[in-house]
Enzyme design. Structure first.
Site, PDB file in Angstrom:
ATOM      1  N   TYR A  33       0.860  -1.332   0.036  1.00  0.00           N
ATOM      2  CA  TYR A  33       0.253   0.147   0.099  1.00  0.00           C
ATOM      3  C   TYR A  33       1.035   1.395  -0.123  1.00  0.00           C
ATOM      4  O   TYR A  33       1.880   1.301   0.181  1.00  0.00           O
ATOM      5  CB  TYR A  33      -1.487   0.021   0.974  1.00  0.00           C
ATOM      6  CG  TYR A  33      -0.328   0.444   2.969  1.00  0.00           C
ATOM      7  CD1 TYR A  33       0.531  -0.158   3.177  1.00  0.00           C
ATOM      8  CD2 TYR A  33      -0.689   1.394   2.763  1.00  0.00           C
ATOM      9  CE1 TYR A  33       1.586   0.102   4.584  1.00  0.00           C
ATOM     10  CE2 TYR A  33       0.346   1.822   4.376  1.00  0.00           C
ATOM     11  CZ  TYR A  33       1.339   0.580   4.996  1.00  0.00           C
ATOM     12  OH  TYR A  33       1.669   1.362   6.007  1.00  0.00           O
ATOM     13  N   LYS A 149       6.780  -2.163   1.697  1.00  0.00           N
ATOM     14  CA  LYS A 149       5.398  -0.936   2.647  1.00  0.00           C
ATOM     15  C   LYS A 149       4.049  -2.290   2.344  1.00  0.00           C
ATOM     16  O   LYS A 149       3.241  -1.881   1.287  1.00  0.00           O
ATOM     17  CB  LYS A 149       4.972   0.197   2.426  1.00  0.00           C
ATOM     18  CG  LYS A 149       4.012   1.127   3.404  1.00  0.00           C
ATOM     19  CD  LYS A 149       4.624   2.455   2.298  1.00  0.00           C
ATOM     20  CE  LYS A 149       3.246   3.053   2.619  1.00  0.00           C
ATOM     21  NZ  LYS A 149       4.578   3.157   4.294  1.00  0.00           N
ATOM     22  N   GLU A 182      12.287   2.469  13.933  1.00  0.00           N
ATOM     23  CA  GLU A 182      11.349   3.500  13.308  1.00  0.00           C
ATOM     24  C   GLU A 182       9.991   4.001  14.202  1.00  0.00           C
ATOM     25  O   GLU A 182       9.687   2.305  14.888  1.00  0.00           O
ATOM     26  CB  GLU A 182      11.041   3.571  12.264  1.00  0.00           C
ATOM     27  CG  GLU A 182      10.283   1.941  11.433  1.00  0.00           C
ATOM     28  CD  GLU A 182       9.973   1.494  10.034  1.00  0.00           C
ATOM     29  OE1 GLU A 182       9.669   2.830   9.568  1.00  0.00           O
ATOM     30  OE2 GLU A 182      10.232   0.523   9.945  1.00  0.00           O
ATOM     31  N   LEU A 207      11.172   1.605   6.618  1.00  0.00           N
ATOM     32  CA  LEU A 207      11.035   1.545   5.526  1.00  0.00           C
ATOM     33  C   LEU A 207      11.520   2.954   5.308  1.00  0.00           C
ATOM     34  O   LEU A 207      11.437   3.776   6.081  1.00  0.00           O
ATOM     35  CB  LEU A 207       9.134   2.016   5.982  1.00  0.00           C
ATOM     36  CG  LEU A 207       9.226   2.730   4.574  1.00  0.00           C
ATOM     37  CD1 LEU A 207       8.605   1.662   3.654  1.00  0.00           C
ATOM     38  CD2 LEU A 207       7.091   2.850   5.008  1.00  0.00           C
TER      39      LEU A 207
HETATM   40  N1  PDD Z   1       3.048   5.127   7.105  1.00  0.00           N
HETATM   41  N2  PDD Z   1       7.792   3.622   8.996  1.00  0.00           N
HETATM   42  C1  PDD Z   1       6.800   3.212   8.694  1.00  0.00           C
HETATM   43  C2  PDD Z   1       6.432   1.918   9.476  1.00  0.00           C
HETATM   44  C3  PDD Z   1       5.334   3.422   8.039  1.00  0.00           C
HETATM   45  O1  PDD Z   1       4.080   2.535   8.190  1.00  0.00           O
HETATM   46  C4  PDD Z   1       4.954   4.699   7.766  1.00  0.00           C
HETATM   47  C5  PDD Z   1       4.131   5.585   6.681  1.00  0.00           C
HETATM   48  C6  PDD Z   1       6.992   5.981   7.026  1.00  0.00           C
HETATM   49  C7  PDD Z   1       6.808   6.668   7.051  1.00  0.00           C
HETATM   50  O2  PDD Z   1       6.873   7.065   5.347  1.00  0.00           O
HETATM   51  P1  PDD Z   1       6.007   7.915   4.906  1.00  0.00           P
HETATM   52  O3  PDD Z   1       6.968   8.942   5.059  1.00  0.00           O
HETATM   53  O4  PDD Z   1       6.011   7.708   3.229  1.00  0.00           O
HETATM   54  O5  PDD Z   1       4.136   8.107   4.771  1.00  0.00           O
HETATM   55  C8  PDD Z   1       8.195   5.125   8.464  1.00  0.00           C
HETATM   56  C9  PDD Z   1       1.925   5.321   6.649  1.00  0.00           C
HETATM   57  C10 PDD Z   1       1.340   6.960   7.068  1.00  0.00           C
HETATM   58  C11 PDD Z   1       0.554   5.248   6.995  1.00  0.00           C
HETATM   59  O6  PDD Z   1       0.783   3.998   7.367  1.00  0.00           O
HETATM   60  O7  PDD Z   1      -0.629   5.420   7.255  1.00  0.00           O
END
Ligand code: PDD
Length: 292
Positions: A33, A149, A182, A207
């Site tokens: 996703y 992801k 993270e 990620l």
């Molecule tokens: N989550 N690390 C994890 C485990 C994440 O699920 C996310 C993002 C990030 C940050 O990635 P980005 O900057 O590309 O949003 C880091 C999204 C927002 C979610 O699951 O809702």
């Protein structure tokens, strides 16, 4: 206006939309996703999110359901039909529907595609950032391919609930050597006493966040110094600032870690500055111009 969700070619009211009970996303979390920020009705950093989506699909040997232009149309149409001005759009692709089998289904099984969009209050986000949030730390119990992801988010869901139960806003996960990986749904950062930004390298255990990448560009543009290296919970607790990044929370200051006050207890200047200037560096897509 009824909200609609896109499922496999159809935009339908939620009550009329559904996925098959033997969808591999449902049975195996066999899906990937993306979450893109929507700002003033436009997609933020679409190109980068779609590039990461393609990588996630390829790492799992999953077919791309359609080209990026067509996905771009679905993202925009979902945002438009739900009249989302500010918020997020979510796109999920699974390996499709097939009789339950651990091995992949035949190549002619079509991937499933789901897209929805939610409004998020910019005002609430700003208020949250002005106060700063609190995080707890806990062991990272995830699988080793967290660079992909995927919708396999149970460990993160458990972590977020544990944070909520503790009266905190987010959980930062920690590897077996005591280094922060993270957040449950964000990347973690600190600022050292010498004013240097520190965040874990994307090559191991996290990620590769798009917001993380763009925040790095914003930091570079400001002439700030940063270092990609792991940091421990102890170092984070004694840092002068802490913050986290994600497409839904943007740059979000952290003022407490495990109840320990960070810096002055107020959001740090660097975090607030990066939050303020983030969209000068991010790419804002036009509603009409699709990716090539
Ligand atoms: N989550 N690390 C994890 C485990 C994440 O699920 C996310 C993002 C990030 C940050 O990635 P980005 O900057 O590309 O949003 C880091 C999204 C927002 C979610 O699951 O809702």
């Amino acid at each position: 206006m009824a909200r609609v969700i896109y499922v496999n070619g159809v935009y339908a009211p939620y009550a009329d939309a559904g996925v098959h009970a033997e969808d591999r996303g449902f049975q195996f979390a066999d899906g990937v996703y993306e979450v893109c920020e929507v700002r003033d009705g436009c997609l933020v950093d679409e190109r980068r999110h779609m590039a990461r989506l393609q990588r996630s699909l390829s790492e799992l040997r999953m077919a791309e359901p359609m080209d990026l232009r067509s996905l771009g149309v679905i993202l925009r149409e979902t945002v438009r039909r739900n009249r989302v001005k500010n918020g997020m759009v979510y796109l999920q692709i699974t390996r499709g529907v097939s009789r339950r089998d651990f091995a992949f289904p035949p190549a002619d099984v079509a991937p499933s595609v789901v897209c929805f969009a939610h409004s998020l209050s910019r005002e609430k986000g700003s208020k949250r950032a002005a106060a700063g949030i609190s995080v707890i730390t806990l062991p990272d119990i995830r699988w080793t391919r967290v660079d992909i992801k995927t919708t396999g988010l149970l460990a993160q869901s458990l972590a977020r609930q544990q944070a909520k139960d503790a009266g905190a806003d987010e959980a930062w996960m920690v590897d077996k050597d005591g280094f922060v990986t993270e957040g449950a749904s964000c990347n973690a950062w600190i600022v050292t006493g010498a004013g240097k930004l520190v965040t874990r390298p994307a090559e191991s255990g996290i990620l590769r966040g798009i917001t993380r990448e763009v925040a790095m560009e914003a930091a570079r543009a400001k002439g700030l110094r940063f270092e990609e290296r792991p940091f421990t919970v102890e170092e984070a607790k004694s840092a002068s600032e802490a913050f986290q990044t994600s497409a839904s929370g943007l740059v979000m200051p952290v003022v407490r870690i495990d109840g320990h006050v960070i810096g002055s207890g107020m959001p740090g200047d660097i975090a607030l500055e990066l939050r303020k200037t983030y969209h000068n560096v991010a790419e804002i897509s036009s509603p009409h111009e699709l990716l090539a």
